[in-house]
Design an enzyme around this catalytic site. Structure first.
Site, PDB file in Angstrom:
ATOM      1  N   PRO A  23       0.816  -1.200   0.000  1.00 41.35           N
ATOM      2  CA  PRO A  23       0.000   0.000   0.000  1.00 41.35           C
ATOM      3  C   PRO A  23       0.858   1.261   0.000  1.00 41.35           C
ATOM      4  O   PRO A  23       1.598   1.517   0.951  1.00 41.35           O
ATOM      5  CB  PRO A  23      -0.831  -0.088   1.285  1.00 41.35           C
ATOM      6  CG  PRO A  23      -0.394  -1.315   1.986  1.00 41.35           C
ATOM      7  CD  PRO A  23       0.730  -1.934   1.260  1.00 41.35           C
ATOM      8  N   GLU A  24       0.789   2.028  -1.082  1.00 43.54           N
ATOM      9  CA  GLU A  24       1.465   3.311  -1.159  1.00 43.54           C
ATOM     10  C   GLU A  24       0.369   4.386  -1.087  1.00 43.54           C
ATOM     11  O   GLU A  24      -0.774   4.061  -0.754  1.00 43.54           O
ATOM     12  CB  GLU A  24       2.283   3.396  -2.457  1.00 43.54           C
ATOM     13  CG  GLU A  24       3.253   2.234  -2.607  1.00 43.54           C
ATOM     14  CD  GLU A  24       4.073   2.268  -3.888  1.00 43.54           C
ATOM     15  OE1 GLU A  24       4.287   3.361  -4.423  1.00 43.54           O
ATOM     16  OE2 GLU A  24       4.480   1.191  -4.363  1.00 43.54           O
ATOM     17  N   LYS A  31       2.124   7.328   3.743  1.00 47.49           N
ATOM     18  CA  LYS A  31       1.561   5.998   3.519  1.00 47.49           C
ATOM     19  C   LYS A  31       0.870   5.468   4.761  1.00 47.49           C
ATOM     20  O   LYS A  31       0.399   4.333   4.776  1.00 47.49           O
ATOM     21  CB  LYS A  31       2.680   5.009   3.166  1.00 47.49           C
ATOM     22  CG  LYS A  31       3.269   5.163   1.786  1.00 47.49           C
ATOM     23  CD  LYS A  31       4.248   4.045   1.553  1.00 47.49           C
ATOM     24  CE  LYS A  31       5.481   4.559   0.870  1.00 47.49           C
ATOM     25  NZ  LYS A  31       6.492   3.523   0.639  1.00 47.49           N
ATOM     26  N   ARG A  34      16.329  -2.256  -4.568  1.00 42.75           N
ATOM     27  CA  ARG A  34      14.942  -2.176  -5.022  1.00 42.75           C
ATOM     28  C   ARG A  34      14.911  -2.426  -6.520  1.00 42.75           C
ATOM     29  O   ARG A  34      15.654  -1.788  -7.278  1.00 42.75           O
ATOM     30  CB  ARG A  34      14.372  -0.774  -4.766  1.00 42.75           C
ATOM     31  CG  ARG A  34      14.262  -0.424  -3.322  1.00 42.75           C
ATOM     32  CD  ARG A  34      13.025  -1.082  -2.717  1.00 42.75           C
ATOM     33  NE  ARG A  34      12.946  -0.837  -1.292  1.00 42.75           N
ATOM     34  CZ  ARG A  34      13.557  -1.601  -0.391  1.00 42.75           C
ATOM     35  NH1 ARG A  34      14.269  -2.646  -0.762  1.00 42.75           N
ATOM     36  NH2 ARG A  34      13.448  -1.334   0.873  1.00 42.75           N
TER      37      ARG A  34
END
Length: 294
Positions: A2-3, A57, A283
């Site tokens: 969830p961003e 967030k 990432r």
DNA sequence: AGCTTCGCCTGCTTGC
DNA sequence: TGCAAGCAGGCGAAGC
């Protein structure tokens, strides 16, 4: 994952269920999910929920304790796999709906079992409404403390809708880290995660390895692109790759709109070149090697 | 201070 | 088929 758009969607969905209601009980079965310095949620019994808002967030729930004590902030961060869901009567979690939509082969009993196993927290309101916190990977956190200054205490910066272009320009100046890394830093700019950083940099035609300090003159453009990407993602209810669910168990649909994230090897929607994938500070990073030149 | 790496945690995927 | 390794990733802490 969830961003900002996912959290915004959840907050909007939960608003009507919690604002103005009185908490009968607030519990967290897994105390290791409390962030350092947090008070225990049991203190919130009898408190009135004034507002639920997104803070980067994270989700910030403002509560007024009985007896006129200082206003409290309950901050919930969903980590990667956290969900806040409103179960229907009979404890039938609407989480099921999302799994049915995604074509999961799991049976209803299996889904219910998983939900029960990973249900670490619960808000129970005086009218019987409940909000469950379900998080298989336990990367989320809860924080309860005085509302005053909570944002600073949790190191959550301004999000792309809050920050002014000039402020971003000043923050970028002199920074040598790759812009990708810096945009993931929640103190630098809050709300963006791996998906939306990649999508924003694609929209702005910026190579993810560009040293942030070289982008001072493009701060305004960067911000415009971030806002456009995020607004559109909110409109589609966020991106459901696997775990993310709305408060009612439904899925988002922005995964169908992604330009580069998770699309390595596929043609760039702008120029047709193959989308590339590299790793930047651990990432996975997706970009178009033609549109996003250094 | 700025930047990078590590470790937390668990479920799914990959490879033997 | 079964098992171990690899991977996903937000974020704080530790290290340089």
């Amino acid at each position: 994952m969830p961003e900002l758009p996912e959290v915004e969607t959840i907050v909007r969905g939960l608003r009507a269920h919690v604002e103005g209601r009185i908490l009968r009980r607030a519990e967290l079965r897994a105390p290791d999910l409390y962030r350092t310095g947090s008070e225990r949620m049991s203190r919130l019994a009898g408190a009135r929920i004034e507002r639920i808002e997104r803070m980067g967030k994270a989700i910030r729930i403002s509560a007024v304790p009985p007896g006129g004590a200082a206003r409290k902030a309950l901050v919930v961060h969903l980590g990667m796999t956290g969900k806040l869901v409103v179960p229907r009567a009979g404890n039938d979690p609407l989480v099921l709906r999302g799994d049915a939509e995604s074509g999961s082969a799991r049976t209803r009993a299996q889904v219910l079992g998983q939900v029960d196993k990973h249900r670490h927290g619960r808000l129970v309101f005086s009218d019987g409404t409940e909000v469950w916190y379900v998080d298989p990977r336990r990367f989320g956190y809860f924080y309860l403390g005085d509302e005053e200054g909570v944002r600073e205490r949790l190191n959550i910066g301004l999000d792309p809708f809050e920050i002014k272009p000039r402020a971003l320009r000043e923050k970028l100046a002199g920074r040598t880290a790759p812009v990708k890394s810096l945009l993931l830093n929640q103190n630098f700019v809050a709300g963006l995660g791996n998906i939306y950083v990649d999508e924003t940099l694609f929209a702005a035609r910026i190579h993810p390895l560009t040293p942030a300090g070289e982008l001072v003159d493009r701060a305004g453009d960067l911000l415009t692109c971030a806002r456009r990407v995020l607004r559109r993602a909110i409109r589609f209810g966020g991106t459901t790759l696997r775990d993310y669910r709305k408060h009612d168990g439904g899925t988002g649909s922005y995964q169908h709109k992604l330009s580069v994230y998770g699309r390595d090897g596929e043609p760039c929607p702008r120029c047709g070149a193959a989308v590339d994938r590299i790793v930047i500070t651990a990432r996975s990073t997706h970009f178009c090697p033609e549109c996003q030149r250094r």
